[in-house]
Design a protein around this motif. Sequence first.
Motif, PDB file in Angstrom:
ATOM      1  N   ASP A 243      -8.973  -9.043   9.582  1.00  0.00           N
ATOM      2  CA  ASP A 243      -9.657  -8.160   9.327  1.00  0.00           C
ATOM      3  C   ASP A 243      -8.992  -6.809   9.316  1.00  0.00           C
ATOM      4  OD1 ASP A 243     -11.895  -9.748   9.341  1.00  0.00           O
ATOM      5  OD2 ASP A 243     -11.912  -9.740  11.414  1.00  0.00           O
ATOM      6  N   GLY A 244      -9.542  -5.804   8.463  1.00  0.00           N
ATOM      7  CA  GLY A 244      -9.380  -4.518   8.560  1.00  0.00           C
ATOM      8  C   GLY A 244      -8.528  -3.883   7.062  1.00  0.00           C
ATOM      9  N   GLU A 245      -8.453  -2.651   6.563  1.00  0.00           N
ATOM     10  CA  GLU A 245      -8.462  -2.536   5.489  1.00  0.00           C
ATOM     11  C   GLU A 245      -6.813  -2.779   5.131  1.00  0.00           C
ATOM     12  OE1 GLU A 245      -8.622   1.427   2.487  1.00  0.00           O
ATOM     13  OE2 GLU A 245      -9.914   1.314   4.293  1.00  0.00           O
ATOM     14  N   MET A 246      -6.072  -3.110   4.081  1.00  0.00           N
ATOM     15  CA  MET A 246      -4.791  -3.743   3.888  1.00  0.00           C
ATOM     16  C   MET A 246      -4.250  -1.915   4.020  1.00  0.00           C
ATOM     17  SD  MET A 246      -2.722  -5.879   3.336  1.00  0.00           S
ATOM     18  CE  MET A 246      -1.650  -6.529   2.374  1.00  0.00           C
ATOM     19  N   PRO A 247      -3.369  -1.604   4.742  1.00  0.00           N
ATOM     20  CA  PRO A 247      -2.843  -0.002   3.808  1.00  0.00           C
ATOM     21  C   PRO A 247      -1.752  -0.264   3.049  1.00  0.00           C
ATOM     22  CG  PRO A 247      -2.539  -0.854   6.247  1.00  0.00           C
ATOM     23  CD  PRO A 247      -2.781  -2.204   5.778  1.00  0.00           C
ATOM     24  N   MET A 273      -2.687 -24.182   8.896  1.00  0.00           N
ATOM     25  CA  MET A 273      -2.966 -22.764   8.625  1.00  0.00           C
ATOM     26  C   MET A 273      -3.913 -22.622   7.959  1.00  0.00           C
ATOM     27  SD  MET A 273       0.940 -21.530   9.090  1.00  0.00           S
ATOM     28  CE  MET A 273       1.016 -20.009   9.616  1.00  0.00           C
ATOM     29  N   GLU A 274      -4.720 -21.920   8.907  1.00  0.00           N
ATOM     30  CA  GLU A 274      -6.291 -21.820   7.699  1.00  0.00           C
ATOM     31  C   GLU A 274      -6.432 -20.171   7.606  1.00  0.00           C
ATOM     32  OE1 GLU A 274     -11.623 -22.008   8.060  1.00  0.00           O
ATOM     33  OE2 GLU A 274      -9.990 -23.936   8.023  1.00  0.00           O
ATOM     34  N   PHE A 275      -6.155 -19.618   6.580  1.00  0.00           N
ATOM     35  CA  PHE A 275      -6.470 -18.509   6.608  1.00  0.00           C
ATOM     36  C   PHE A 275      -7.493 -17.386   6.169  1.00  0.00           C
ATOM     37  CE2 PHE A 275      -2.300 -18.869   5.110  1.00  0.00           C
ATOM     38  CZ  PHE A 275      -0.949 -18.601   6.232  1.00  0.00           C
ATOM     39  N   VAL A 276      -8.222 -16.973   7.196  1.00  0.00           N
ATOM     40  CA  VAL A 276      -9.693 -16.373   6.802  1.00  0.00           C
ATOM     41  C   VAL A 276      -9.845 -14.862   7.142  1.00  0.00           C
ATOM     42  CG1 VAL A 276     -11.112 -18.466   7.384  1.00  0.00           C
ATOM     43  CG2 VAL A 276     -10.551 -16.461   8.950  1.00  0.00           C
ATOM     44  N   GLY A 277     -10.457 -13.890   6.776  1.00  0.00           N
ATOM     45  CA  GLY A 277     -11.409 -12.454   7.248  1.00  0.00           C
ATOM     46  C   GLY A 277     -11.321 -11.596   5.854  1.00  0.00           C
ATOM     47  N   THR A 278     -12.034 -10.564   6.259  1.00  0.00           N
ATOM     48  CA  THR A 278     -12.174  -9.591   5.367  1.00  0.00           C
ATOM     49  C   THR A 278     -10.403  -9.033   4.791  1.00  0.00           C
ATOM     50  OG1 THR A 278     -11.906  -7.750   6.927  1.00  0.00           O
ATOM     51  CG2 THR A 278     -13.993  -8.383   6.349  1.00  0.00           C
ATOM     52  N   THR A 279      -9.782  -9.348   5.293  1.00  0.00           N
ATOM     53  CA  THR A 279      -8.469  -8.547   4.507  1.00  0.00           C
ATOM     54  C   THR A 279      -7.842  -9.773   3.478  1.00  0.00           C
ATOM     55  OG1 THR A 279      -7.370  -8.210   6.760  1.00  0.00           O
ATOM     56  CG2 THR A 279      -6.068  -7.908   4.496  1.00  0.00           C
ATOM     57  N   GLU A 344      -3.017  -2.362  11.406  1.00  0.00           N
ATOM     58  CA  GLU A 344      -2.315  -1.842  12.276  1.00  0.00           C
ATOM     59  C   GLU A 344      -0.617  -2.109  12.099  1.00  0.00           C
ATOM     60  OE1 GLU A 344      -2.285   0.545  14.806  1.00  0.00           O
ATOM     61  OE2 GLU A 344      -5.157   0.545  15.410  1.00  0.00           O
ATOM     62  N   LEU A 345      -1.132  -2.888  11.111  1.00  0.00           N
ATOM     63  CA  LEU A 345      -0.016  -3.087  11.264  1.00  0.00           C
ATOM     64  C   LEU A 345       1.737  -2.343  10.289  1.00  0.00           C
ATOM     65  CD1 LEU A 345      -0.505  -6.958   9.728  1.00  0.00           C
ATOM     66  CD2 LEU A 345       0.834  -6.424  11.149  1.00  0.00           C
ATOM     67  N   GLU A 346       2.481  -2.631  10.451  1.00  0.00           N
ATOM     68  CA  GLU A 346       4.069  -1.530   9.720  1.00  0.00           C
ATOM     69  C   GLU A 346       4.539  -2.886   8.861  1.00  0.00           C
ATOM     70  OE1 GLU A 346       4.419   0.594  13.706  1.00  0.00           O
ATOM     71  OE2 GLU A 346       6.135   1.115  12.220  1.00  0.00           O
ATOM     72  N   PRO A 347       5.361  -1.600   7.991  1.00  0.00           N
ATOM     73  CA  PRO A 347       6.446  -2.879   7.512  1.00  0.00           C
ATOM     74  C   PRO A 347       7.128  -3.362   7.339  1.00  0.00           C
ATOM     75  CG  PRO A 347       5.946  -1.292   6.231  1.00  0.00           C
ATOM     76  CD  PRO A 347       5.845  -0.793   7.828  1.00  0.00           C
ATOM     77  N   ILE A 348       7.364  -5.645   7.343  1.00  0.00           N
ATOM     78  CA  ILE A 348       7.796  -6.242   8.198  1.00  0.00           C
ATOM     79  C   ILE A 348       9.108  -6.728   7.887  1.00  0.00           C
ATOM     80  CG2 ILE A 348       7.680  -8.384   9.534  1.00  0.00           C
ATOM     81  CD1 ILE A 348       6.266  -6.478  11.295  1.00  0.00           C
ATOM     82  N   VAL A 349      10.722  -7.527   8.149  1.00  0.00           N
ATOM     83  CA  VAL A 349      10.788  -8.136   7.735  1.00  0.00           C
ATOM     84  C   VAL A 349      11.675  -8.903   8.644  1.00  0.00           C
ATOM     85  CG1 VAL A 349      12.636  -5.733   6.979  1.00  0.00           C
ATOM     86  CG2 VAL A 349      13.190  -6.756   8.558  1.00  0.00           C
ATOM     87  N   ALA A 350      12.818 -10.187   7.993  1.00  0.00           N
ATOM     88  CA  ALA A 350      12.822 -11.014   8.922  1.00  0.00           C
ATOM     89  C   ALA A 350      14.305 -10.884   8.815  1.00  0.00           C
ATOM     90  CB  ALA A 350      12.395 -12.317   8.498  1.00  0.00           C
ATOM     91  N   LYS A 351      15.217 -10.452   9.885  1.00  0.00           N
ATOM     92  CA  LYS A 351      16.787 -10.599   9.983  1.00  0.00           C
ATOM     93  C   LYS A 351      17.631 -12.058   9.865  1.00  0.00           C
ATOM     94  CE  LYS A 351      16.164  -7.917  14.052  1.00  0.00           C
ATOM     95  NZ  LYS A 351      17.247  -7.121  15.273  1.00  0.00           N
TER      96      LYS A 351
END
Length: 510
Positions: A243-247, A273-279, A344-351
């Motif tokens: 949930d929440g507005e996507m930056p 893996m089931e994905f739900v929510g306003t986002t 609250e999320l920030e850009p992510i990478v997988a090293k």
Amino acid sequence: MASSVVPPSSFFCKTSKSDLGFSAFPKSSQVSAHRCQRESISRKIVSVMTPQQAERKPSTTGSVKTGMTMTEKILARAAEKSHLVPGDNVWVNVDVLMTHDVCGPGAFGIFKREFGENAKVWDREKIVVIPDHYIFTSDERANRNVDILRDFCTDQNIKYFYDITDRGNFRANPDYKGVCHVALPQEGHCRPGEVLLGTDSHTCTAGAFGEFATGIGNTDAGFVLGTGKILLKVPPTLRFVMDGEMPDYLLAKDLILQIIGEISVAGATYKTMEFVGTTVESLNIEERMTLCNMVVEAGGKNGVIPPDATTFKYLGSRTSVPYEPVHSDGNASYLSEYRFDVSELEPIVAKPHSPDNRALARECKDVKIDRVYIGSCTGGKTEDFMAAAKLFVAAGKKVKAPTFLVPATQKVWMDLYTIPVPGSGGKTCAQIFEEAGCDTPTSPSCGACIGGPLDTYARLNEPQVCVSTTNRNFPGRMGHKEGQIYLASPYTAAASALTGFVTDPREFLQ
């Protein structure tokens, strides 16, 4: 519990007897090494809980009337059962079987060995054959694989074979599409409520359309070719509520990398893996495909998103086959539930060298890179290139690292040259990429995502550092065993191309 408000500064996992064997942070040494980092990233954005509805209460009269999840409902229909629960083993009727040039020859060989040289497939209109992996190469064995597909499809009169005969100019092949997981929905083979199987682990991408989609091996595929059926165990479901507005600086790739970092590459083993929510509801269909595409990187059996108006609009012009959408019941049982505050999320990478080796992009700003790769079923869709182009427009700079562009399908390639990028003054992606100094978009295929023959476009033939929009960063995945691959969103990939270092896209988007 599902509607409980979780304090923003907390991260916790509440378990019950139904959770035995599941941990939010599995105890593998690789995962443990990153536990402190994960906990700091997780704070304020995610909570994990076991929903109260997971406890099943017996019915007082008549048959047990417990709710079912989307996956349970789809498999129940396909198994001609009124009700299923996780752990049930059922024979399922398959709606669509897909295979490609890597696995098709093996599956066809098994079919002939077990059913006979002159046997016919169960339904020539429910089999989709899409050459896409090792196409634009001079490797004779790779080319022979496509010949085997062609011979089988001709012999069986397969209706949906997307052939390629002229590898020198893909546009001379009107039937050729490109990457199977993107071509399947574009050609109308993905429909809510159906069962779609493919001889490729990323077949789970199609779960974005509200169907059960998963990868199978050649032996299973050979059996499906002859019978149209498969024996499946019903998986339990993990529910991810976002949930929440996507930056403006985030994309679905950031969301799925966050999730995989949270639960590890084994955290969803043989689970839905089931994905739900306003986002999730706000995401366009291609971004939803990105979410479902990488559930297998967490070990998931399948990913699924409830079909809605966005789904139906996309399908409207692509299929005339009737379908029956399903949604999870309000009293459905879930193994565990994760809740995210996406704002609250920030850009992510997988090293390197694992998709769950999560870090914030800004924490990797000192990592010098040699190249950027934008492509694959995960990051080579039209919306992925649009995102990269938008960042280039906002920055107004030229790339400092060689940047390779591999459209997923022929349609995506055409979009790059015809669709104006918002805010660019009418310029197309191709024009923007040229002005930024990127390589010219190449022929659509899986490209270097899976390494391939030595002459594969943009393959890592040296131990270089690459920021990539692909899905896996294991040693040797894109070629050289000592290559270093940082998985990232198209925004982060484009930003990194401009600086020559792993770069947080907020540098250019804010």
